[in-house]
Structures are given as structure tokens and as C-alpha cells.
Design an enzyme around this catalytic site. Structure first.
Site, PDB file in Angstrom:
ATOM      1  N   LYS A   1      39.235  40.357  39.703  1.00 23.53           N
ATOM      2  CA  LYS A   1      40.418  41.168  39.394  1.00 23.53           C
ATOM      3  C   LYS A   1      41.236  40.481  38.301  1.00 23.53           C
ATOM      4  O   LYS A   1      41.333  39.244  38.289  1.00 23.53           O
ATOM      5  CB  LYS A   1      41.247  41.343  40.676  1.00 23.53           C
TER       6      LYS A   1
ATOM      7  N   SER B   1      45.819  48.362  44.650  1.00 25.14           N
ATOM      8  CA  SER B   1      45.742  48.071  43.234  1.00 25.14           C
ATOM      9  C   SER B   1      44.399  47.521  42.770  1.00 25.14           C
ATOM     10  O   SER B   1      44.133  47.502  41.564  1.00 25.14           O
ATOM     11  CB  SER B   1      46.828  47.060  42.868  1.00 25.14           C
TER      12      SER B   1
ATOM     13  N   SER C   1      46.062  46.435  49.043  1.00 25.89           N
ATOM     14  CA  SER C   1      45.400  46.572  47.743  1.00 25.89           C
ATOM     15  C   SER C   1      43.926  46.202  47.730  1.00 25.89           C
ATOM     16  O   SER C   1      43.239  46.428  46.735  1.00 25.89           O
ATOM     17  CB  SER C   1      46.133  45.745  46.682  1.00 25.89           C
TER      18      SER C   1
END
Lengths: 91, 482
Positions: free
Chosen positions: B70, B145, B169
Site C-alpha cells: 500500500k 482505504s 480499511s
């Protein structure tokens, strides 16, 4: 946000918004803050020992900062001169 | 056997050339639609393959396994932007501890994965790189997210990815994309090198298609780190051993009534079907009132923005990243940089955080929220005296259409109602696919365990996975290059 101006909060946040954006943000935040009023209905006793997500003894030791140098620290700065970060005039 | 173990075996036994595999993999990733990846580490991959090919494979848990990262985790000399214009051009001088642990065990970072800007969002629509498609339906959101991480695994681009979870997330995008995502206990995995959103809630965790893959990744990610003041010293544990002995027999499962009576009907139906299967294999299912979901959501949207407004104050155009050069004074430069550098959702949360921390409102909002956080956590502690596992839908709905919630932040926040209380309490939780809705979109089931009981959590999840027999979107053979 009836008691405080959105403009004040925006300034405290080091942001700039147009009047139209301020109006939108004010409405959205009002709605979110209204939702938060659900907390006023909580009558249970506080549980201070549970307010931090891990065993409190694990967070009481001192931080151990590590100093390191990297050419990327200078390269990452938008402006860097003579060993310092260059910024516009203060006033 | 999951994808990591199978791929590792193919490399060990030289049935598959690592070099050929990566050539094909990088070509596939770079041509893949969906916007999950935002950059690639081609040179680093080549170096890693050269290194690993000279090593004893037995020394490495993740020998040659491709890993997506990420875009809020640091890898030395590589860009990290948190999907924000504000960090454009920034390259990290160091590597996050969790990422380094993965590299040390032979995992090979292949690229950065898209996300909501600064990890604020539930749909991966707030990214400077654009939204991430859901691989099951490109018109639907991937969740957020960590949408890029979930979508990359679901699309078969990588067998393993890292995400971060502040309010769901990892788990919510895992549910939306039909993969497994684990949020470890707060303090279990180092946050050093993870760009902070809300420091008392953030936690790094793994994504994969199968539970045993996630367990192998957790084995690698864990460990005390003196560079993270909230890292917890724990005895060594192996999470990936012994699945063959795992059983649901006698496991007491509490199901919050509130999460089974609201939300999408076929999501609840899939959960009930799975609970029924669990019961027939020895689990003891009981429905219970949690009591505090609305209060937990309100608490989260006070504490998280408050911490974010503080953590993001460092992004001011002085030391790194983007600077707006139109202003002529320092204060105006900082405000202009932040205003043109941050996206709308980040600005909304900073303003909300500044408001709840401001003079005259601190006690009414932040102080109150901290007290309610304690009450929510105590409620979990009480529930875990009766139950081993708390089980619910991961999200009230399956993946919604792009743009559906962008003009209604509160509606977006409500999609995290099942995941947020877990972060407030710092508990470990996993989302795994347990069926599909009438439109064919995956449904995620969330399991929550007591603090540091990831072994119990993974064993239970593994049993559920075997019962459900969910079919991934992309076959294992494609991912394994067969």
C-alpha cells in the site's frame, strides 16, 4: 457548528476555502456533528483503564529516536539551501 | 494449501523459474486494468531475484513470493505518496519495519498499491491516481482505504499484499473484493514507517486469497520493534501451523443482533447460512445485543479526525513533497500548499478534527469520545467472557456503485459500522468471503477475537473457509503461472 465560524476552524487548520466550499463544508460537518450527539445519551460509567487500546505499561517507556542522514532529506525538500529548508518570508 | 505455500514449493523445487515467472507477472500487472497498482519496482525485483537465486530457500518463509505494498508504507529510495498530491515527488529515506520483515523472509515487493488519500475513505474513490475498480464489477468500488491491495489480490496480480486498517480499511475492501484481510491486535505489528493517519487506531495487516496465506504473512509481520513506542513484546508464535487440527467444535460465537437486522438482505442471508454451517460443525451460535455501534461510530469520527489533524500538520510544504509557490509569505504558503495539495475528504477530516479539539469543544467531543472508547472496549471484554469469537457481516452491503456516496460523507462513514468498534478496542479481526449476493458480488464475514488471540481467529477462519468453499475470481493456476 453554530457557535463557531467555519472560517475560524479552516484558519486553525492552515487551509483556505472559497465561500462556496465553506458553506458546503459547514453543512456537512454540521450533519456529522449532529450524529455525534448520540454520545450524549451514554449514561454508563467511564472505564478509564480501557480507554487506550493496549496495556498501558507498554506505552510508558521513552521514545528512542534514531538519527540518520540521507541525501533524500535534502532532495525531498521543495527548497533547500546551505543546510536548511528555504521558506518564504514570515510576514 | 494456499497460494504462497504452493508458489514457494514451485520455486524451491525449480519446477518454476523465478525469473520467467516474474517476467510474465510484471507484464501482466503492468497491462492489468483496474488501477490497483500505481508504480512498479522493476529494478528492485531484478535485484531480489538475483539475490534469492543464490540463497538456501529453506531460510525464507516467503521465498520469491510477490508482494504488493500500500502506498502509505515506506520502502527506502522509493516514492511513497499516500495517493496524495501533497507527497508528490517524495522518496522515503528508510524502510518500514513491517515491509523489512517481509523482505528479510524472501517476499519480493513488486510495486505500490492505490489507496484512498492518506487512508481516509471507504471506497478508494479519494485518490489522486483515480478510483480502483472492483475486479468483480468495474462499475463498483473496491472498498477502502486499502482498495488497491484487495483488488490486486482478487484480480490475481499478486498472491500477497499489505494494507493498513484504521477503521476497517483492510477488512471492508477484503469483503468487497472477495479476499481475506486481517487486522492484527493493536501493537502486534510495528507501525514504524507507516505514514500515520490516526496513531492509536492504525495497524498494518495482510491480504491474500486464503486464510493460510494470511497466517504465513502474519508469522512474518509480527515482532517487537523499539522504533514503535506502541509495539508490544510477545512470545514467538506460529500462526500458520496446525490448521489440519483446527475445529469449530465447542467454539462459542456471539452474533450482534444490530448488525443482522439492518443492512442488505442477501448479505445477512449469506452470513446466516454460514453460521448455520458452523453450528452443524460444532460451533455454539448465540445472538446478543452489542449496544454501542452508533456510539462507536460517532466516537471514531471524533478520535480519528482529531489524531489526523495533528498527524497531518507536518505536511506544510516546508520539508517534503509538494509546495504551492503562488503565496509570498510563510503562512500563506503553508495554507495554499495544504489547500491545493490535500483532497476534499482529507480536508473535511482535518477540519472536523480541528473543530473537536478546539477550545470550548474539547471536553464535549474529544474528552467524551475517549470515555466512550473505554466503554466500548469494556463491552468487548465482557462479551469475551461469554464468547470466543464475535461474528457479523464485515459491511452492511456488498460493494456499492462508484459515486454512490461521494456527496454524502455520513453515508460513507456508516458503511464502516461493523469494523470501527474493533479498532477502538484494538482487537484482532479478519474478513473472509462467505458467499455472493444476488448480483454476484462477494459477501464478507468478519470474525473478531480477544486481544492477541490471532491463532484462535485464524483457526476459526480456516474452518469457516473450508465450509464455505468460496470460488476466487481468478484461479490459483493463473496466479501461480501454471
Amino acid at each position: 457548528m453554530s457557535d463557531v465560524s467555519i472560517d475560524t476552524i479552516v484558519e486553525l487548520s492552515y487551509l483556505q476555502v472559497t465561500p462556496a466550499q465553506a458553506a458546503d463544508l459547514g453543512q456537512q460537518i454540521d450533519r456529522i456533528v449532529d450524529y455525534m450527539r448520540v454520545l450524549d445519551g451514554i449514561t454508563d460509567s467511564p472505564e478509564p483503564e480501557y480507554e487506550w487500546p493496549i496495556d498501558a505499561t507498554a506505552v510508558t517507556r521513552e521514545d528512542q529516536p534514531v538519527h540518520f542522514e540521507s541525501p533524500l532529506i535534502e532532495a525531498n525538500a521543495p527548497a533547500f539551501t546551505d543546510g536548511g529548508f528555504l521558506v518564504p518570508r514570515v510576514l | 494449501m494456499g497460494r504462497i505455500q504452493r508458489l514457494r514449493t514451485l520455486f524451491y523445487t525449480k519446477q518454476l523459474s523465478m525469473r520467467d515467472y516474474y517476467t510474465a507477472l510484471l507484464a501482466r500487472i503492468q497491462s492489468a486494468p483496474g488501477n490497483a497498482f500505481i508504480s512498479f519496482f522493476d529494478d528492485e525485483v531484478a535485484t531480489a531475484i538475483d539475490y534469492l537465486s543464490q540463497q538456501d530457500p529453506n531460510r525464507f518463509t516467503g521465498f520469491g513470493i510477490p508482494l504488493g505494498i500500500k502506498d502509505n508504507m515506506c520502502l527506502a529510495n522509493q516514492p511513497v505518496t499516500c495517493a496524495s498530491k501533497l507527497l508528490a515527488g517524495y522518496r522515503s529515506p528508510y524502510t518500514a519495519t513491517a515491509v523489512q520483515y517481509m523482505i528479510d523472509q524472501g517476499f519480493v515487493p513488486v510495486g505500490r498499491l492505490n489507496m484512498d488519500e492518506f487512508a481516509m475513505g471507504s471506497a478508494n474513490e479519494y485518490s489522486v491516481y483515480g478510483p480502483v475498480d472492483n475486479p468483480w464489477n468495474p462499475d463498483a468500488v473496491s472498498g477502502g482505504s486499502s482498495g488497491g491491495s484487495a483488488a490486486a489480490v482478487a484480480a490475481g496480480l499478486v498472491p500477497a499484499a499489505l494494507g493498513s486498517d484504521t477503521g476497517g480499511s483492510i477488512r471492508q475492501p477484503a469483503a468487497f473484493c472477495g479476499v481475506v484481510g486481517l487486522k492484527p491486535t493493536y501493537g502486534r505489528v510495528s507501525r514504524y514507517g507507516l505514514v500515520a493517519f490516526a496513531s492509536s487506531l492504525d495497524q498494518i495487516g495482510p491480504f491474500a486469497q486464503y486464510v493460510d496465506d494470511v497466517a504465513i504473512m502474519l508469522d512474518t509481520l509480527c515482532g517487537f520493534d523499539p522504533q514503535d513506542a506502541t509495539s508490544v513484546k510477545r512470545p514467538d508464535e506460529c500462526f500458520s501451523d496446525g490448521f489440519e487440527w483446527a475445529s469449530l467444535h465447542g467454539i462459542r460465537v456471539g452474533v450482534p443482533n444490530e448488525l443482522m437486522t439492518s443492512g442488505q438482505a442477501d448479505v445477512n442471508a449469506a452470513i446466516r447460512r454460514t453460521l448455520s454451517q458452523m453450528e452443524s460443525h460444532g460451533a455454539i451460535i448465540d445472538y446478543v445485543d452489542f449496544k454501542y455501534f452508533d456510539e462507536a461510530l460517532a466516537t471514531y469520527y471524533i478520535i480519528a479526525p482529531a489524531e489526523a489533524s495533528s498527524n497531518l500538520s507536518r505536511f506544510d510544504g516546508v520539508r517534503y513533497g509538494y509546495r504551492d509557490t503562488s503565496a509570498t509569505t510563510l503562512k500563506d504558503m503553508m495554507a495554499a500548499t495544504r489547500s491545493t495539495g490535500f483532497g476534499d475528504e482529507v480536508k473535511r477530516r482535518i477540519i472536523l478534527g480541528t473543530y473537536v479539539l478546539s477550545s470550548g469543544y474539547y471536553d464535549a467531543f474529544y474528552g467524551k469520545a475517549q470515555r466512550v472508547r473505554g466503554i466500548v472496549t469494556k463491552r468487548y471484554a465482557d462479551l469475551f467472557k461469554q464468547y470466543d469469537i464475535i461474528c457479523s457481516p464485515t459491511a452492511p452491503t456488498t460493494a456499492f456503485k462508484k459515486g454512490e456516496h461521494t456527496n454524502d460523507p455520513l453515508a460513507m462513514y456508516l458503511s464502516d459500522i461493523a469494523t470501527i468498534p474493533v479498532n477502538l478496542a484494538g482487537l484482532p479481526a479478519i474478513s473472509l468471503p462467505c458467499g455472493r449476493d444476488s448480483a454476484g458480488m462477494p459477501v464478507g464475514m468478519q470474525l473478531v477475537a480477544p486481544w492477541f488471540q490471532e491463532k484462535l481467529l485464524l483457526n476459526t477462519a480456516y474452518c469457516v473457509e473450508q465450509l464455505v468453499g468460496f470460488t476466487p475470481l481468478v484461479s490459483d493456476d493463473v496466479v501461480l503461472g501454471q
